[in-house]
Design a protein around this motif. Structure first.
Motif, PDB file in Angstrom:
ATOM      1  N   LYS A   1       0.915  -1.231   0.084  1.00 57.21           N
ATOM      2  CA  LYS A   1      -0.199  -0.166   0.071  1.00 57.21           C
ATOM      3  C   LYS A   1       0.826   1.340   0.022  1.00 57.21           C
ATOM      4  O   LYS A   1       0.434   2.360  -0.519  1.00 57.21           O
ATOM      5  CB  LYS A   1      -0.947  -0.047   1.196  1.00 57.21           C
ATOM      6  CG  LYS A   1      -0.259  -0.065   2.571  1.00 57.21           C
ATOM      7  CD  LYS A   1      -1.492  -0.111   3.674  1.00 57.21           C
ATOM      8  CE  LYS A   1      -1.019   0.013   4.872  1.00 57.21           C
ATOM      9  NZ  LYS A   1       0.510  -0.130   5.389  1.00 57.21           N
ATOM     10  N   ASP A   2       2.099   1.124   0.550  1.00 55.64           N
ATOM     11  CA  ASP A   2       3.018   2.238   0.341  1.00 55.64           C
ATOM     12  C   ASP A   2       3.842   2.497  -0.925  1.00 55.64           C
ATOM     13  O   ASP A   2       4.672   3.314  -1.142  1.00 55.64           O
ATOM     14  CB  ASP A   2       4.056   2.175   1.743  1.00 55.64           C
ATOM     15  CG  ASP A   2       2.978   1.959   2.901  1.00 55.64           C
ATOM     16  OD1 ASP A   2       2.242   3.089   3.146  1.00 55.64           O
ATOM     17  OD2 ASP A   2       3.650   1.347   3.761  1.00 55.64           O
ATOM     18  N   GLY A   3       3.557   1.448  -1.725  1.00 54.58           N
ATOM     19  CA  GLY A   3       4.286   1.268  -2.918  1.00 54.58           C
ATOM     20  C   GLY A   3       5.743   0.650  -3.127  1.00 54.58           C
ATOM     21  O   GLY A   3       6.383   0.884  -3.957  1.00 54.58           O
ATOM     22  N   ALA A   4       6.074   0.244  -2.002  1.00 57.12           N
ATOM     23  CA  ALA A   4       7.247  -0.793  -1.802  1.00 57.12           C
ATOM     24  C   ALA A   4       7.087  -1.950  -2.644  1.00 57.12           C
ATOM     25  O   ALA A   4       6.290  -2.655  -2.644  1.00 57.12           O
ATOM     26  CB  ALA A   4       7.499  -0.671  -0.487  1.00 57.12           C
ATOM     27  N   LEU A   5       7.873  -2.400  -3.432  1.00 58.53           N
ATOM     28  CA  LEU A   5       8.075  -3.501  -3.998  1.00 58.53           C
ATOM     29  C   LEU A   5       8.150  -4.651  -3.281  1.00 58.53           C
ATOM     30  O   LEU A   5       9.279  -4.888  -2.567  1.00 58.53           O
ATOM     31  CB  LEU A   5       9.393  -3.462  -5.112  1.00 58.53           C
ATOM     32  CG  LEU A   5       9.678  -4.710  -6.077  1.00 58.53           C
ATOM     33  CD1 LEU A   5       8.530  -4.810  -7.150  1.00 58.53           C
ATOM     34  CD2 LEU A   5      10.738  -4.673  -6.566  1.00 58.53           C
ATOM     35  N   VAL A   6       7.167  -5.559  -3.254  1.00 64.66           N
ATOM     36  CA  VAL A   6       7.195  -6.655  -2.405  1.00 64.66           C
ATOM     37  C   VAL A   6       7.362  -8.000  -3.372  1.00 64.66           C
ATOM     38  O   VAL A   6       7.457  -9.233  -2.727  1.00 64.66           O
ATOM     39  CB  VAL A   6       5.987  -6.891  -1.628  1.00 64.66           C
ATOM     40  CG1 VAL A   6       6.055  -5.762  -0.613  1.00 64.66           C
ATOM     41  CG2 VAL A   6       4.538  -6.871  -2.390  1.00 64.66           C
ATOM     42  N   GLY A   7       6.926  -7.878  -4.746  1.00 66.22           N
ATOM     43  CA  GLY A   7       6.959  -9.420  -5.499  1.00 66.22           C
ATOM     44  C   GLY A   7       6.902  -8.940  -7.010  1.00 66.22           C
ATOM     45  O   GLY A   7       7.070  -7.930  -7.371  1.00 66.22           O
ATOM     46  N   ILE A   8       6.627  -9.947  -7.733  1.00 63.85           N
ATOM     47  CA  ILE A   8       6.243  -9.849  -9.152  1.00 63.85           C
ATOM     48  C   ILE A   8       5.647 -10.861  -9.663  1.00 63.85           C
ATOM     49  O   ILE A   8       5.492 -12.063  -9.233  1.00 63.85           O
ATOM     50  CB  ILE A   8       7.803  -9.801  -9.934  1.00 63.85           C
ATOM     51  CG1 ILE A   8       7.088  -9.474 -11.434  1.00 63.85           C
ATOM     52  CG2 ILE A   8       8.445 -11.154 -10.053  1.00 63.85           C
ATOM     53  CD1 ILE A   8       8.564  -8.835 -12.357  1.00 63.85           C
ATOM     54  N   ILE A   9       4.560 -10.750 -10.541  1.00 63.99           N
ATOM     55  CA  ILE A   9       3.844 -11.961 -10.907  1.00 63.99           C
ATOM     56  C   ILE A   9       3.706 -11.883 -12.420  1.00 63.99           C
ATOM     57  O   ILE A   9       3.981 -10.758 -12.988  1.00 63.99           O
ATOM     58  CB  ILE A   9       2.414 -11.808 -10.410  1.00 63.99           C
ATOM     59  CG1 ILE A   9       1.530 -12.951 -10.593  1.00 63.99           C
ATOM     60  CG2 ILE A   9       1.629 -10.344 -10.734  1.00 63.99           C
ATOM     61  CD1 ILE A   9       0.181 -13.242  -9.826  1.00 63.99           C
ATOM     62  N   THR A  10       3.680 -13.196 -13.028  1.00 62.21           N
ATOM     63  CA  THR A  10       3.867 -12.944 -14.459  1.00 62.21           C
ATOM     64  C   THR A  10       2.528 -13.905 -14.872  1.00 62.21           C
ATOM     65  O   THR A  10       1.872 -14.579 -14.346  1.00 62.21           O
ATOM     66  CB  THR A  10       5.107 -13.885 -15.142  1.00 62.21           C
ATOM     67  OG1 THR A  10       4.947 -15.404 -14.394  1.00 62.21           O
ATOM     68  CG2 THR A  10       6.350 -13.240 -14.440  1.00 62.21           C
ATOM     69  N   ARG A  11       2.325 -13.803 -16.310  1.00 62.87           N
ATOM     70  CA  ARG A  11       1.043 -14.508 -16.822  1.00 62.87           C
ATOM     71  C   ARG A  11       1.406 -15.981 -16.817  1.00 62.87           C
ATOM     72  O   ARG A  11       0.587 -16.635 -16.523  1.00 62.87           O
ATOM     73  CB  ARG A  11       0.879 -13.934 -18.309  1.00 62.87           C
ATOM     74  CG  ARG A  11       0.232 -12.604 -18.462  1.00 62.87           C
ATOM     75  CD  ARG A  11       0.121 -12.181 -19.730  1.00 62.87           C
ATOM     76  NE  ARG A  11      -0.375 -13.018 -20.850  1.00 62.87           N
ATOM     77  CZ  ARG A  11      -0.493 -12.446 -22.012  1.00 62.87           C
ATOM     78  NH1 ARG A  11      -0.401 -11.096 -22.325  1.00 62.87           N
ATOM     79  NH2 ARG A  11      -0.915 -13.196 -22.917  1.00 62.87           N
ATOM     80  N   SER A  12       2.406 -16.340 -16.838  1.00 65.50           N
ATOM     81  CA  SER A  12       2.919 -17.858 -16.908  1.00 65.50           C
ATOM     82  C   SER A  12       2.765 -18.278 -15.531  1.00 65.50           C
ATOM     83  O   SER A  12       2.432 -19.491 -15.264  1.00 65.50           O
ATOM     84  CB  SER A  12       4.343 -18.105 -17.579  1.00 65.50           C
ATOM     85  OG  SER A  12       5.374 -17.599 -16.849  1.00 65.50           O
TER      86      SER A  12
END
Length: 145
Positions: A44-55
């Motif tokens: 919610k603060d805009g800090a990067l916590v992960g990444i998600i991909t279509r695959s």
């Protein structure tokens, strides 16, 4: 190819992001609608916590072949969140890193894109496609010069 090319010059700025509590199905639809294959996940603060991909999501759907299998796959994902499918704490690259450094990181980690950080803040994403654009433009310039 100039070794001085920086990630910031070739990245996509202000990437489309989602939060961990976002519906995984809605995230998938957002990626499909925007023609992108990955989204950084921010809190919610805009800090990067992960990444998600279509695959990541498609693997969970076990590649449905028929319309009925597609409906069942979607049903099985209903109510699930991005947090359940994202890769937490993704590898990142600095905006001032060279394209060569970013490419080497991607090859080592076997990933096709990296969130771009500047002073601890997500500012973009660099992908194999972006690096290929640089290669193609360099070759085009060499051929016409």
């Amino acid at each position: 190819m100039p070794k001085t090319e920086r990630v910031a010059e070739w990245m996509t700025e202000n990437p489309v992001t989602v939060t961990p509590d976002f519906s995984v199905l809605a995230a998938y639809e957002r990626m499909r609608a925007r023609g992108i294959r990955r989204m950084p996940v921010v809190d919610k603060d805009g800090a990067l916590v992960g990444i998600i991909t279509r695959s990541d999501i498609e693997q969970a759907m076990s590649h449905p072949r028929s319309e009925e299998e597609r409906r069942m796959a979607r049903f099985s994902l209903a109510g699930q969140t991005v947090a359940e499918y994202m890769t937490p704490n993704p590898i990142t690259v600095a905006a001032d890193a060279s394209i060569g450094e970013a490419a080497a990181m991607m090859i080592r980690a076997r990933v096709s894109g990296l969130p771009v950080m500047d002073n601890g803040r997500l500012i973009g994403i660099i992908t194999e496609s972006d690096i290929f654009r640089l290669v193609a433009s360099t070759w085009a310039a060499e051929e016409s010069g």
